[in-house]
Design a protein around this motif. Structure first.
Motif, PDB file in Angstrom:
ATOM      1  N   TYR A 132       0.830  -1.202   0.000  1.00  0.00           N
ATOM      2  CA  TYR A 132       0.000   0.000   0.000  1.00  0.00           C
ATOM      3  C   TYR A 132       0.872   1.263   0.000  1.00  0.00           C
ATOM      4  O   TYR A 132       0.600   2.229  -0.728  1.00  0.00           O
ATOM      5  CB  TYR A 132      -0.915   0.015   1.222  1.00  0.00           C
ATOM      6  N   ILE A 133       1.925   1.252   0.827  1.00  0.00           N
ATOM      7  CA  ILE A 133       2.825   2.410   0.890  1.00  0.00           C
ATOM      8  C   ILE A 133       3.488   2.638  -0.463  1.00  0.00           C
ATOM      9  O   ILE A 133       3.625   3.776  -0.931  1.00  0.00           O
ATOM     10  CB  ILE A 133       3.884   2.215   1.993  1.00  0.00           C
TER      11      ILE A 133
ATOM     12  N   ILE B 197       1.913   6.851  -6.688  1.00  0.00           N
ATOM     13  CA  ILE B 197       0.863   7.769  -7.123  1.00  0.00           C
ATOM     14  C   ILE B 197       1.240   9.209  -6.797  1.00  0.00           C
ATOM     15  O   ILE B 197       1.120  10.111  -7.628  1.00  0.00           O
ATOM     16  CB  ILE B 197      -0.479   7.398  -6.455  1.00  0.00           C
ATOM     17  N   ALA B 198       1.714   9.428  -5.559  1.00  0.00           N
ATOM     18  CA  ALA B 198       2.064  10.785  -5.118  1.00  0.00           C
ATOM     19  C   ALA B 198       3.181  11.369  -5.972  1.00  0.00           C
ATOM     20  O   ALA B 198       3.103  12.524  -6.407  1.00  0.00           O
ATOM     21  CB  ALA B 198       2.470  10.765  -3.645  1.00  0.00           C
TER      22      ALA B 198
ATOM     23  N   ALA C 115      -0.368  -4.701  -6.829  1.00  0.00           N
ATOM     24  CA  ALA C 115      -1.127  -4.831  -5.579  1.00  0.00           C
ATOM     25  C   ALA C 115      -2.268  -5.831  -5.735  1.00  0.00           C
ATOM     26  O   ALA C 115      -2.526  -6.642  -4.842  1.00  0.00           O
ATOM     27  CB  ALA C 115      -1.677  -3.467  -5.166  1.00  0.00           C
ATOM     28  N   VAL C 116      -2.948  -5.779  -6.883  1.00  0.00           N
ATOM     29  CA  VAL C 116      -4.058  -6.715  -7.138  1.00  0.00           C
ATOM     30  C   VAL C 116      -3.525  -8.122  -7.385  1.00  0.00           C
ATOM     31  O   VAL C 116      -4.132  -9.113  -6.964  1.00  0.00           O
ATOM     32  CB  VAL C 116      -4.901  -6.234  -8.341  1.00  0.00           C
ATOM     33  N   TYR C 117      -2.353  -8.206  -8.043  1.00  0.00           N
ATOM     34  CA  TYR C 117      -1.745  -9.510  -8.349  1.00  0.00           C
ATOM     35  C   TYR C 117      -1.487 -10.306  -7.068  1.00  0.00           C
ATOM     36  O   TYR C 117      -1.653 -11.538  -7.036  1.00  0.00           O
ATOM     37  CB  TYR C 117      -0.440  -9.299  -9.107  1.00  0.00           C
ATOM     38  N   SER C 118      -1.094  -9.618  -5.999  1.00  0.00           N
ATOM     39  CA  SER C 118      -0.805 -10.299  -4.736  1.00  0.00           C
ATOM     40  C   SER C 118      -2.059 -10.919  -4.117  1.00  0.00           C
ATOM     41  O   SER C 118      -1.959 -11.765  -3.228  1.00  0.00           O
ATOM     42  CB  SER C 118      -0.169  -9.322  -3.746  1.00  0.00           C
ATOM     43  N   LYS C 119      -3.240 -10.523  -4.622  1.00  0.00           N
ATOM     44  CA  LYS C 119      -4.500 -11.046  -4.072  1.00  0.00           C
ATOM     45  C   LYS C 119      -5.275 -11.859  -5.107  1.00  0.00           C
ATOM     46  O   LYS C 119      -6.479 -12.050  -4.978  1.00  0.00           O
ATOM     47  CB  LYS C 119      -5.367  -9.895  -3.571  1.00  0.00           C
TER      48      LYS C 119
ATOM     49  N   TRP D 268     -12.494   0.289  -4.254  1.00  0.00           N
ATOM     50  CA  TRP D 268     -12.612   1.280  -3.187  1.00  0.00           C
ATOM     51  C   TRP D 268     -11.291   1.467  -2.452  1.00  0.00           C
ATOM     52  O   TRP D 268     -10.896   2.588  -2.123  1.00  0.00           O
ATOM     53  CB  TRP D 268     -13.715   0.870  -2.222  1.00  0.00           C
ATOM     54  N   GLN D 269     -10.575   0.351  -2.206  1.00  0.00           N
ATOM     55  CA  GLN D 269      -9.290   0.435  -1.525  1.00  0.00           C
ATOM     56  C   GLN D 269      -8.284   1.222  -2.367  1.00  0.00           C
ATOM     57  O   GLN D 269      -7.547   2.074  -1.858  1.00  0.00           O
ATOM     58  CB  GLN D 269      -8.743  -0.978  -1.261  1.00  0.00           C
ATOM     59  N   SER D 270      -8.266   0.960  -3.674  1.00  0.00           N
ATOM     60  CA  SER D 270      -7.339   1.662  -4.566  1.00  0.00           C
ATOM     61  C   SER D 270      -7.683   3.145  -4.676  1.00  0.00           C
ATOM     62  O   SER D 270      -6.793   3.996  -4.743  1.00  0.00           O
ATOM     63  CB  SER D 270      -7.352   1.018  -5.959  1.00  0.00           C
ATOM     64  N   VAL D 271      -8.978   3.445  -4.704  1.00  0.00           N
ATOM     65  CA  VAL D 271      -9.402   4.848  -4.771  1.00  0.00           C
ATOM     66  C   VAL D 271      -8.955   5.592  -3.512  1.00  0.00           C
ATOM     67  O   VAL D 271      -8.494   6.745  -3.592  1.00  0.00           O
ATOM     68  CB  VAL D 271     -10.932   4.942  -4.948  1.00  0.00           C
ATOM     69  N   LYS D 272      -9.046   4.938  -2.363  1.00  0.00           N
ATOM     70  CA  LYS D 272      -8.574   5.569  -1.121  1.00  0.00           C
ATOM     71  C   LYS D 272      -7.067   5.835  -1.173  1.00  0.00           C
ATOM     72  O   LYS D 272      -6.595   6.888  -0.754  1.00  0.00           O
ATOM     73  CB  LYS D 272      -8.902   4.681   0.091  1.00  0.00           C
ATOM     74  N   LEU D 273      -6.330   4.853  -1.731  1.00  0.00           N
ATOM     75  CA  LEU D 273      -4.889   5.052  -1.893  1.00  0.00           C
ATOM     76  C   LEU D 273      -4.616   6.190  -2.871  1.00  0.00           C
ATOM     77  O   LEU D 273      -3.680   6.973  -2.687  1.00  0.00           O
ATOM     78  CB  LEU D 273      -4.234   3.759  -2.397  1.00  0.00           C
ATOM     79  N   GLY D 274      -5.436   6.261  -3.920  1.00  0.00           N
ATOM     80  CA  GLY D 274      -5.301   7.338  -4.898  1.00  0.00           C
ATOM     81  C   GLY D 274      -5.555   8.701  -4.272  1.00  0.00           C
ATOM     82  O   GLY D 274      -4.858   9.677  -4.590  1.00  0.00           O
ATOM     83  N   ILE D 275      -6.546   8.772  -3.386  1.00  0.00           N
ATOM     84  CA  ILE D 275      -6.857  10.034  -2.698  1.00  0.00           C
ATOM     85  C   ILE D 275      -5.697  10.457  -1.800  1.00  0.00           C
ATOM     86  O   ILE D 275      -5.283  11.627  -1.800  1.00  0.00           O
ATOM     87  CB  ILE D 275      -8.149   9.887  -1.868  1.00  0.00           C
ATOM     88  N   ILE D 276      -5.140   9.488  -1.055  1.00  0.00           N
ATOM     89  CA  ILE D 276      -4.002   9.800  -0.174  1.00  0.00           C
ATOM     90  C   ILE D 276      -2.802  10.270  -1.002  1.00  0.00           C
ATOM     91  O   ILE D 276      -2.144  11.267  -0.679  1.00  0.00           O
ATOM     92  CB  ILE D 276      -3.615   8.565   0.668  1.00  0.00           C
ATOM     93  N   GLY D 277      -2.523   9.537  -2.099  1.00  0.00           N
ATOM     94  CA  GLY D 277      -1.407   9.909  -2.967  1.00  0.00           C
ATOM     95  C   GLY D 277      -1.604  11.283  -3.582  1.00  0.00           C
ATOM     96  O   GLY D 277      -0.665  12.084  -3.672  1.00  0.00           O
TER      97      GLY D 277
END
Length: 292
Positions: free
Chosen positions: A17-18, A24-25, A189-193, A216-225
């Protein structure tokens, strides 16, 4: 043993996730800086164009009323930004300050002429317009000559055209690279799951149900980035405005807000579409190909 494995998986997930957030950031930050440069490229070019000075040298026989009338007509012209009258004594003092020598010591008289320095508005700093202005000024019998750097003007306009072309090209290329980098991070990230995705599918979960938490999880990461990228952009913008206040970058809030909103929404959109495509790929993948 199980607890140790779960902790390892949790640390691995957090690390993933980091990595996604930082990717993204960084990409959005660089893309945002390029956007700031694109939006202000014309302003920077105009700033340097308006530094070009056209000097109108006056004959010693010029009458005060004629000079004032010329100054007034230039000041009212729509192509002129500013005019400054420079007397021969002022010019002599400036020359003395620059060279450290006084021509009066060995000439005995002031050889310089009274002049009017004219700075044009950026859109009129072209070879054709300057030539036209020169001809109009020289038609007055009290004007001795016109001086400006013709080569500099021609080179400046030529460079502005070249830079504008390359900025557009680099912007398009960098946008593509940004999408590919973020997409790559999301896919990893998706490949690991992928096994979790296939397991949920095998027990009867619909594609929409499986895809939703990943998106939703990726969108949250996108928002943080995106937020981290915007903070970085704001810091850079602040220091650029402090260093070059004459460019007044921060005095166009509408464009800056629009760019910030664009970068924020771009972060959400790219993560959403990348996750959608990545999960769709694993949803359509045969079970025996999950190990490759």
């Amino acid at each position: 043993m199980s607890s140790s494995y779960e902790q390892y998986q949790k640390r691995r997930l957090i690390s993933s996730y980091i990595s996604v957030v930082l990717s993204i950031a960084l990409v959005l930050f660089l893309l945002g800086l390029l956007g700031l440069f694109v939006l202000n490229a014309k302003k920077v070019a105009d700033h340097f164009k308006e530094k070009v000075t056209v000097t109108i040298f006056l004959k010693d026989t010029a009458k005060d009323v004629e000079v004032k009338q010329l100054e007034k007509s230039l000041a009212m012209a729509d192509y002129v930004k500013s005019t400054t009258y420079v007397s021969k004594d002022q010019a002599l003092e400036s020359m003395k300050a620059e060279s450290g020598e006084d021509v009066l010591d060995f000439l005995g008289f002031n050889p310089l002429k009274n002049s009017i320095d004219v700075n044009l508005k950026a859109d009129f700093v072209t070879s054709e317009k300057l030539e036209s202005i020169s001809e109009e000024a020289l038609s007055k019998n009290f004007v001795d000559e016109i001086s400006y750097d013709k080569d500099l003007v021609a080179q400046m306009n030529d460079n502005v055209k070249k830079i504008s072309f390359w900025i557009l090209l680099i912007s398009a290329l960098f946008t593509l690279i940004a999408v590919l980098l973020i997409n790559s991070s999301i896919r990893l990230a998706v490949y690991s799951k992928r096994f979790i995705i296939k397991t949920m599918q095998m027990v009867g979960a619909t594609k929409h149900f499986i895809r939703r938490p990943f998106v939703w999880q990726s969108v949250k990461l996108g928002i943080i980035g995106a937020i981290l990228a915007l903070i970085g952009m704001a810091i850079v913008l602040y220091f650029v405005d402090r260093t070059f206040p004459e460019l007044a970058f921060i005095k166009q809030p509408g464009l800056i807000i629009a760019l910030f909103v664009f970068v924020f929404l771009l972060g959400i959109f790219i993560t959403w579409i990348s996750t959608f495509i990545a999960t769709q790929r694993f949803l359509n993948l045969n079970t025996d190909k999950l190990y490759y």
